[in-house]
Design an enzyme around this catalytic site. Structure first.
Site, PDB file in Angstrom:
ATOM      1  N   CYS A  70       0.834  -1.200   0.000  1.00 30.32           N
ATOM      2  CA  CYS A  70       0.000   0.000   0.000  1.00 30.32           C
ATOM      3  C   CYS A  70       0.870   1.252   0.000  1.00 30.32           C
ATOM      4  CB  CYS A  70      -0.927  -0.006   1.206  1.00 30.32           C
ATOM      5  SG  CYS A  70      -2.173   1.330   1.173  1.00 30.32           S
ATOM      6  N   CYS A  71       1.880   1.290   0.878  1.00 23.54           N
ATOM      7  CA  CYS A  71       2.800   2.427   0.909  1.00 23.54           C
ATOM      8  C   CYS A  71       3.525   2.570  -0.424  1.00 23.54           C
ATOM      9  CB  CYS A  71       3.818   2.253   2.035  1.00 23.54           C
ATOM     10  SG  CYS A  71       3.146   2.454   3.709  1.00 23.54           S
ATOM     11  N   CYS A  88      -1.239   8.771   6.713  1.00 21.87           N
ATOM     12  CA  CYS A  88      -2.585   8.459   6.248  1.00 21.87           C
ATOM     13  C   CYS A  88      -3.498   8.208   7.455  1.00 21.87           C
ATOM     14  CB  CYS A  88      -2.552   7.233   5.345  1.00 21.87           C
ATOM     15  SG  CYS A  88      -1.708   7.493   3.780  1.00 21.87           S
ATOM     16  N   CYS A 125      -3.804   4.760   9.149  1.00 18.98           N
ATOM     17  CA  CYS A 125      -2.545   4.208   9.655  1.00 18.98           C
ATOM     18  C   CYS A 125      -1.893   5.075  10.725  1.00 18.98           C
ATOM     19  CB  CYS A 125      -1.562   4.016   8.502  1.00 18.98           C
ATOM     20  SG  CYS A 125      -2.156   2.891   7.225  1.00 18.98           S
ATOM     21  N   CYS A 184       7.591   3.644   6.110  1.00 14.64           N
ATOM     22  CA  CYS A 184       6.762   3.455   4.922  1.00 14.64           C
ATOM     23  C   CYS A 184       7.604   3.068   3.718  1.00 14.64           C
ATOM     24  CB  CYS A 184       5.960   4.720   4.609  1.00 14.64           C
ATOM     25  SG  CYS A 184       6.967   6.149   4.195  1.00 14.64           S
TER      26      CYS A 184
END
Length: 252
Positions: free
Chosen positions: A127-128, A210, A213, A238
């Site tokens: 995702c990162c 985010c 997170c 990240c």
């Protein structure tokens, strides 16, 4: 690394070491002014955190020729998005937004689910990667120098942060002009200069990423304890400032 690659990197590494020594003796304005005059495109990437706001304030106040970019991941807090507009207005600057590709978001959701980052470290890194690292690569295209808000006091993983280093994966100089600033010095600068900051800082969020997170930290916790708090690795990042992650994205 081959002998040829090693020889090719000796020049930039020596340049970074020399720059590191020069920056150590300057204040923040002097550091940014020096870097902006070295030649080539200079890009500052901001997450709109309090330390990044200090750098933005200096760039805007002194009208320095440094491009400012942010990674608009699609999952940021509403407070962070509002701060982008407020900062642009206060300093009469433009902050370039770099977003993830829709195809990458769709592919991630198909494989892991939209919030699959809670389920595994692999999914979180993926995702990162698509929301941050790939947009960062676009933000730094053509840059000779990358300016960041990294500080030694942010985490144990960043305790040895230099003022300047050679980023071998991205083939540029990476400059961290706030490396030796502590949080109290940051707050004092903000107060003295009327720098706009994210209201989440006052609610216990010293490090803001985010929304899904990031949580507020508890008394006594390190500054970055609220980032990906469900993972056990105390050095979790990240990938923006981890060479191996950058190399993986570059390979893609």
């Amino acid at each position: 690394m081959t002998a040829i690659n090693r020889i090719a990197e000796e020049g930039p590494i020596a340049e970074a070491e020399a720059l590191n020594d020069r920056l150590a003796g300057l204040d923040l304005a002097g550091r940014l002014s020096l870097v902006s005059g070295l030649g080539g495109r200079v890009v500052f990437t901001t997450s709109l955190g309090i330390e990044d706001q200090v750098i933005t304030a200096e760039i805007g106040t002194h009208r320095l020729p440094i491009d400012i970019a942010t990674l608009q991941t699609g999952r940021l807090f509403a407070e962070t998005l509002s701060l982008i507009d407020e900062t642009e207005s206060q300093y009469d600057i433009h902050i370039h937004r770099f977003e993830p590709e829709k195809a990458d978001i769709d592919a991630y959701a198909a494989q892991y689910g939209l919030n699959g980052f809670y389920e595994s470290v692999e999914a979180r890194h993926a995702c990162c990667g698509m929301r941050k690292l790939k947009p960062l690569a676009r933000a730094l295209e053509g840059a000779a120098i990358w300016v960041t808000g990294l500080r030694r006091g942010q985490s144990a993983n960043r305790a040895e942060t230099p003022f300047a280093e050679y980023d071998a994966e991205r083939h540029l100089l990476k400059v961290n002009p706030l490396a030796d600033w502590d949080l109290e010095a940051i707050k004092a600068f903000v107060s003295a200069n009327g720098v706009p900051v994210n209201p989440l800082h006052a609610r216990g969020y010293p490090s803001i990423g985010c929304e899904p997170c990031t949580r507020a930290i508890k008394p006594g916790e390190p500054e970055r304890a609220g980032r990906w708090w469900w993972e056990q690795d105390e050095t979790r990042e990240c990938g923006l400032h981890v060479a191996e992650e950058a190399a993986a994205i570059a390979a893609q």
